[in-house]
Design a protein around this motif. Structure first.
Motif, PDB file in Angstrom:
ATOM      1  N   PHE A   8       0.796  -1.225   0.000  1.00  0.00           N
ATOM      2  CA  PHE A   8       0.000   0.000   0.000  1.00  0.00           C
ATOM      3  C   PHE A   8       0.832   1.281   0.000  1.00  0.00           C
ATOM      4  CE2 PHE A   8      -2.862  -3.241   1.806  1.00  0.00           C
ATOM      5  CZ  PHE A   8      -3.803  -3.218   0.788  1.00  0.00           C
ATOM      6  N   SER A   9       2.133   1.164  -0.145  1.00  0.00           N
ATOM      7  CA  SER A   9       2.902   2.374  -0.443  1.00  0.00           C
ATOM      8  C   SER A   9       2.706   2.652  -1.935  1.00  0.00           C
ATOM      9  CB  SER A   9       4.381   2.194  -0.107  1.00  0.00           C
ATOM     10  OG  SER A   9       5.065   1.500  -1.129  1.00  0.00           O
ATOM     11  N   LYS A  14       2.112   0.320  -7.405  1.00  0.00           N
ATOM     12  CA  LYS A  14       2.369   0.384  -8.853  1.00  0.00           C
ATOM     13  C   LYS A  14       3.244  -0.788  -9.317  1.00  0.00           C
ATOM     14  CE  LYS A  14       1.822   5.405  -9.403  1.00  0.00           C
ATOM     15  NZ  LYS A  14       1.350   5.725  -8.062  1.00  0.00           N
ATOM     16  N   ARG A  15       4.157  -1.235  -8.455  1.00  0.00           N
ATOM     17  CA  ARG A  15       4.993  -2.384  -8.814  1.00  0.00           C
ATOM     18  C   ARG A  15       4.132  -3.628  -9.004  1.00  0.00           C
ATOM     19  NH1 ARG A  15      10.243  -4.358  -8.423  1.00  0.00           N
ATOM     20  NH2 ARG A  15      10.456  -6.534  -7.788  1.00  0.00           N
ATOM     21  N   ILE A  16       3.171  -3.809  -8.130  1.00  0.00           N
ATOM     22  CA  ILE A  16       2.334  -5.009  -8.184  1.00  0.00           C
ATOM     23  C   ILE A  16       1.275  -4.936  -9.270  1.00  0.00           C
ATOM     24  CG2 ILE A  16       0.610  -6.350  -6.884  1.00  0.00           C
ATOM     25  CD1 ILE A  16       2.218  -5.634  -4.336  1.00  0.00           C
ATOM     26  N   PHE A  17       0.623  -3.781  -9.415  1.00  0.00           N
ATOM     27  CA  PHE A  17      -0.523  -3.695 -10.314  1.00  0.00           C
ATOM     28  C   PHE A  17      -0.345  -2.765 -11.518  1.00  0.00           C
ATOM     29  CE2 PHE A  17      -3.045  -4.893  -6.396  1.00  0.00           C
ATOM     30  CZ  PHE A  17      -3.405  -6.153  -6.873  1.00  0.00           C
ATOM     31  N   GLY A  18       0.725  -1.975 -11.551  1.00  0.00           N
ATOM     32  CA  GLY A  18       0.794  -0.946 -12.585  1.00  0.00           C
ATOM     33  C   GLY A  18       1.957  -1.031 -13.549  1.00  0.00           C
ATOM     34  N   GLN A  19       2.574  -2.212 -13.670  1.00  0.00           N
ATOM     35  CA  GLN A  19       3.727  -2.352 -14.565  1.00  0.00           C
ATOM     36  C   GLN A  19       3.458  -3.419 -15.620  1.00  0.00           C
ATOM     37  OE1 GLN A  19       6.242  -0.263 -14.222  1.00  0.00           O
ATOM     38  NE2 GLN A  19       5.448   0.622 -12.317  1.00  0.00           N
ATOM     39  N   GLU A  20       4.100  -3.257 -16.754  1.00  0.00           N
ATOM     40  CA  GLU A  20       3.913  -4.201 -17.858  1.00  0.00           C
ATOM     41  C   GLU A  20       4.327  -5.611 -17.451  1.00  0.00           C
ATOM     42  OE1 GLU A  20       2.344  -5.014 -21.494  1.00  0.00           O
ATOM     43  OE2 GLU A  20       2.490  -3.000 -20.619  1.00  0.00           O
ATOM     44  N   TYR A  21       5.449  -5.715 -16.692  1.00  0.00           N
ATOM     45  CA  TYR A  21       5.949  -7.045 -16.346  1.00  0.00           C
ATOM     46  C   TYR A  21       5.085  -7.755 -15.299  1.00  0.00           C
ATOM     47  CZ  TYR A  21       8.001  -4.638 -12.279  1.00  0.00           C
ATOM     48  OH  TYR A  21       8.190  -3.884 -11.146  1.00  0.00           O
ATOM     49  N   SER A  22       4.203  -7.003 -14.620  1.00  0.00           N
ATOM     50  CA  SER A  22       3.364  -7.634 -13.590  1.00  0.00           C
ATOM     51  C   SER A  22       1.880  -7.536 -13.916  1.00  0.00           C
ATOM     52  CB  SER A  22       3.629  -6.985 -12.224  1.00  0.00           C
ATOM     53  OG  SER A  22       3.306  -5.602 -12.252  1.00  0.00           O
ATOM     54  N   LYS A  23       1.538  -7.246 -15.178  1.00  0.00           N
ATOM     55  CA  LYS A  23       0.127  -7.030 -15.496  1.00  0.00           C
ATOM     56  C   LYS A  23      -0.705  -8.309 -15.396  1.00  0.00           C
ATOM     57  CE  LYS A  23       0.207  -7.332 -20.588  1.00  0.00           C
ATOM     58  NZ  LYS A  23      -0.055  -6.544 -21.824  1.00  0.00           N
ATOM     59  N   GLU A 212      18.494   0.282  -6.281  1.00  0.00           N
ATOM     60  CA  GLU A 212      17.677   1.433  -6.696  1.00  0.00           C
ATOM     61  C   GLU A 212      16.217   1.223  -6.321  1.00  0.00           C
ATOM     62  OE1 GLU A 212      16.519   3.973 -10.747  1.00  0.00           O
ATOM     63  OE2 GLU A 212      17.736   2.152 -10.893  1.00  0.00           O
ATOM     64  N   GLU A 213      15.713   0.002  -6.529  1.00  0.00           N
ATOM     65  CA  GLU A 213      14.330  -0.302  -6.168  1.00  0.00           C
ATOM     66  C   GLU A 213      14.127  -0.221  -4.654  1.00  0.00           C
ATOM     67  OE1 GLU A 213      13.104  -3.374  -9.797  1.00  0.00           O
ATOM     68  OE2 GLU A 213      14.036  -4.144  -7.953  1.00  0.00           O
ATOM     69  N   GLN A 214      15.111  -0.688  -3.894  1.00  0.00           N
ATOM     70  CA  GLN A 214      15.016  -0.623  -2.444  1.00  0.00           C
ATOM     71  C   GLN A 214      14.943   0.823  -1.968  1.00  0.00           C
ATOM     72  OE1 GLN A 214      14.991  -3.475  -0.162  1.00  0.00           O
ATOM     73  NE2 GLN A 214      14.188  -1.784   1.076  1.00  0.00           N
ATOM     74  N   GLU A 215      15.716   1.707  -2.580  1.00  0.00           N
ATOM     75  CA  GLU A 215      15.688   3.122  -2.223  1.00  0.00           C
ATOM     76  C   GLU A 215      14.329   3.738  -2.532  1.00  0.00           C
ATOM     77  OE1 GLU A 215      18.931   4.939  -4.271  1.00  0.00           O
ATOM     78  OE2 GLU A 215      20.457   4.176  -2.874  1.00  0.00           O
ATOM     79  N   LYS A 216      13.771   3.384  -3.691  1.00  0.00           N
ATOM     80  CA  LYS A 216      12.450   3.904  -4.064  1.00  0.00           C
ATOM     81  C   LYS A 216      11.376   3.392  -3.107  1.00  0.00           C
ATOM     82  CE  LYS A 216      13.346   4.561  -8.998  1.00  0.00           C
ATOM     83  NZ  LYS A 216      13.019   4.120 -10.384  1.00  0.00           N
ATOM     84  N   TYR A 217      11.492   2.124  -2.739  1.00  0.00           N
ATOM     85  CA  TYR A 217      10.529   1.550  -1.795  1.00  0.00           C
ATOM     86  C   TYR A 217      10.642   2.227  -0.431  1.00  0.00           C
ATOM     87  CZ  TYR A 217       8.389  -1.796   1.430  1.00  0.00           C
ATOM     88  OH  TYR A 217       7.632  -2.368   2.406  1.00  0.00           O
TER      89      TYR A 217
END
Length: 306
Positions: A8-9, A14-23, A212-217
């Motif tokens: 819910f961050s 967006k990583r789970i529901f809003g990316q092409e690789y996870s659609k 980089e992903e960890q920093e964004k998270y």
């Protein structure tokens, strides 16, 4: 560190529901949410930012904005705190998407359906539906018959989902349970029954994040915590202000200190200080200097002079 990211961050959602690789996760979730109504085989992500028509208007930024293989527009929004006009906001989102379907020149007003799906990850209040799932459609008031399928709202109030793991009997129950409890899980439940949850575990596994992903998270979690802290502070200040205003009214009507304390949850010392600091104001309301209080308060020279 938790095994799985908090879904819910802003960044995680967006990583789970809003990316092409996870659609595939989004497609499966939508199919369970709309089970028996339609079956989505593909989605195409649209620009999440809808620019305003003029520089004086406000743009809209969606969490997830996509179009299905059969043409429906689907907006998926996640909110971690209440807003005074949250329902109005979702209406605005849907209306903007409908209006933007207009075609310049000759047009017969044919519209494709717009779905707005809102995850509401905050406690119930006066602006919130009072059950876990609320479906809103355009329907006849008397018969309940759907009048138009062109606009649809689905509100999911996460705190109102109370089922335990063993009580999850539907595929959608399993989805909601995993999303709600993901940050505390050591193993993703229901993988044996539904293979999609193995995929969810892969996408949400905190150990697979790049630096980089960890920093964004981490940044998105800090924003979420900061927003919550600001909201709770404002809420507590509002409650405190209301208690003090109520206490002043009771003081003005000669209520005993003990009774005021019981009614407001303020301590007797707090009430005395409140009375002293507000004494001039209360006197201005035509109360005699010391008669409105159940104890004596000495006036300063400035107060007496007034």
């Amino acid at each position: 560190m938790a095994r799985y990211i908090n879904p819910f961050s802003d960044w995680s959602f967006k990583r789970i529901f809003g990316q092409e690789y996870s659609k595939d996760l989004l497609i499966e979730f939508l199919n369970q949410l709309l089970l028996g109504e339609q079956h989505i085989t593909d989605v195409k992500f649209k620009d999440k930012e809808m620019l305003p028509e003029t520089k004086d208007q406000r743009g809209i930024i969606y969490d997830v904005f996509c179009e299905t293989d059969t043409g429906e527009h689907i907006i998926v929004e996640m909110q971690n705190r209440s807003q005074s006009y949250f329902i109005d906001r979702s209406l605005y989102y849907a209306s903007k998407t409908i209006v933007d379907q207009g075609i310049k020149g000759q047009w017969d007003y044919h519209l494709t359906p717009v779905y707005v799906i809102c995850f509401m990850n905050f406690d119930v209040d006066e602006n919130t539906p009072k059950k876990f799932r609320t479906d809103v459609v355009l329907a006849d008031k008397d018969s309940g018959e759907v009048y138009s399928n062109k606009i649809r709202f689905i509100y999911l109030v996460m705190p109102l989902f109370k089922k335990k793991e063993e009580e999850c009997t539907t595929f959608l129950d399993c989805w909601i349970y995993n999303l709600k409890h993901m940050e505390t899980l050591e193993q993703m439940p229901f993988e044996a029954q539904h293979k999609i949850f193995k995929r969810l575990a892969e996408i949400a596994d905190s150990k697979t994040l790049t630096k980089e992903e960890q920093e964004k998270y981490d940044n998105s979690m800090m924003v979420m915590w900061d927003n919550y802290a600001v909201y709770k502070h404002a809420e507590e200040k509002g409650i405190e202000k209301g208690r003090k205003e109520f206490a002043l009214k009771l003081l003005a009507h000669n209520f005993p200190l003990e009774e005021i304390a019981n009614l407001t949850d303020l301590s007797i010392e707090e009430i005395k200080k409140l009375a002293i600091s507000s004494n001039g104001k209360l006197c201005a309301n035509n109360f005699k200097a010391n008669s409105f209080l159940p104890f004596s308060i000495p006036f300063s020279s400035a107060t007496s002079a007034s």
